[in-house]
Design an enzyme around this catalytic site. Structure first.
Site, short mmCIF file in Angstrom:
data_model
loop_
_atom_site.label_atom_id
_atom_site.label_comp_id
_atom_site.label_asym_id
_atom_site.label_seq_id
_atom_site.Cartn_x
_atom_site.Cartn_y
_atom_site.Cartn_z
CG HIS A 283 109.26 43.09 22.36
ND1 HIS A 283 109.08 43.34 20.95
CD2 HIS A 283 109.55 41.55 22.16
CE1 HIS A 283 109.35 42.61 20.07
NE2 HIS A 283 109.68 41.48 20.62
CB SER B 291 111.60 39.60 18.78
OG SER B 291 110.33 39.67 18.49
CG ASP C 121 108.91 46.32 19.25
OD1 ASP C 121 108.96 46.23 20.55
OD2 ASP C 121 109.41 45.61 18.53
#
Length: 337
Positions: free
Chosen positions: A140, A291, A107
């Site tokens: 994120h 996600s 990620d």
């Protein structure tokens, strides 16, 4: 790097991914080749179309793909949950629970946070695995790490940064990271990013790299496309593709991808988790997207893998009699955060 739109897909212009077997066949179109971690990136001569070269090589039975651009899948468009929002501190204490399960997290990286600042796995991270501090998707990876930590207490994370602060990466970087994972494969792998392909066919080198992790359960997001168009790598048969439900956990979130290629679903709307500490945020946020539904499913499998091999745990959770199935969304994994 530049990005080119082709057939509602995004690619790196002038680049084709291959293995060594295809190099001689592509030699007349090649300006340069970079090779690392088991794959080759052919840099084409000016004016050469990477999609046409890919088709030509595939007709010869060779493994090839344009270098597709992959993007993280938080929600950005429409509605009140289209970006991360500051939220009060979450009353979660990691405790002393320990698990032998390792979850791979490819990620944007992971930032320091009280939930894992003293964890062995975090202490082993280098600066290259730190979460991006700027960009639309900065935080994120940290947000996903928190969902995994809460859903599967005590697991260790194997963190590899493949997306930049805007959530952008490419197939070459992801395939190389997957190749490096072969040395110490995790039991579960979380991929909260993906892409459409120029021809809607699976990207062969990405499929090969995931398939080589034969004992790992790979969990990937179905994308925020709001369509049934295959989203890769979630649509691969070897991968658990995850769609997002709304906060009621009864209906598909309007933005979520769906289709017969989706295997599981979980809540994706208004989840709260760990985040960056700075600006309006004090280490916590609320965010939405496929996600994050993916992290809940990956975490559930990782938690179950404490007591049995991860592959067996995944098969049991996905195939148990009496589990709720939602058409085009797969098996429901209820949120338990």
């Amino acid at each position: 790097m530049e990005i080119q739109s082709v057939g509602a897909a995004f690619i790196r212009p002038g680049q084709v991914l291959t293995d060594r077997a295809a190099l001689s066949a592509a030699a007349r179109w090649t300006q340069a080749v970079s090779e690392a971690d088991g794959i080759c990136v052919i840099h084409l001569s000016p004016g050469v179309d990477p999609c046409e070269i890919t088709a030509d090589l595939r007709e010869q039975g060779l493994r090839a793909s344009p270098n597709h651009v992959l993007r993280g899948q938080p929600l950005f468009f429409g509605g009140p949950a289209s970006r991360p929002f500051p939220t009060p501190a979450i009353g979660f204490k990691p405790g002393k629970s320990r698990s032998n399960v390792v979850v791979g997290l490819l990620d944007t990286g992971v930032a320091k946070h009280p939930w894992w600042s003293s964890g062995d796995w975090y202490g082993r991270l280098g600066p290259e695995e730190a979460d991006a501090s700027e960009g639309a998707q900065a935080g994120h990876g940290t947000f996903i790490a928190g969902l995994l930590a809460r859903r599967a207490p005590g697991v260790a994370l194997s963190v590899h940064r493949v997306l930049d602060g805007d959530g952008i990466g490419d197939e070459a970087a992801v395939v190389r990271a997957l190749h490096r994972l072969r040395e110490r494969p995790p039991q579960v792998l979380n991929l909260s990013f993906g892409c459409n392909t120029f021809d809607d066919r699976p990207p062969p080198l990405l499929a090969d790299a995931i398939g080589a992790l034969s004992d790992t359960v790979t969990v990937a997001c179905a994308g925020n496309t709001g369509s049934d168009r295959p989203f890769w790598p979630a649509a691969l048969p070897s991968t658990v593709g995850v769609a997002a439900l709304d906060a009621s956990q009864e209906r598909r979130a309007p933005y979520s991808g769906y289709g017969t290629w989706v295997d599981a679903c979980a809540r994706g709307d208004w989840l709260a988790s760990s985040f960056l500490d700075g600006g309006d945020f004090a280490g916590y946020a609320a965010w939405s997207g496929t996600s994050f539904a993916t992290a809940l499913v990956a975490g559930a499998i990782a938690d179950a893998a404490r007591d049995e091999p991860a592959k067996e745990a995944a098969e049991r959770l996905l195939g148990s009699e009496g589990t709720r199935q939602i058409p085009d969304l797969g098996v429901l994994f209820p949120a338990s955060l």
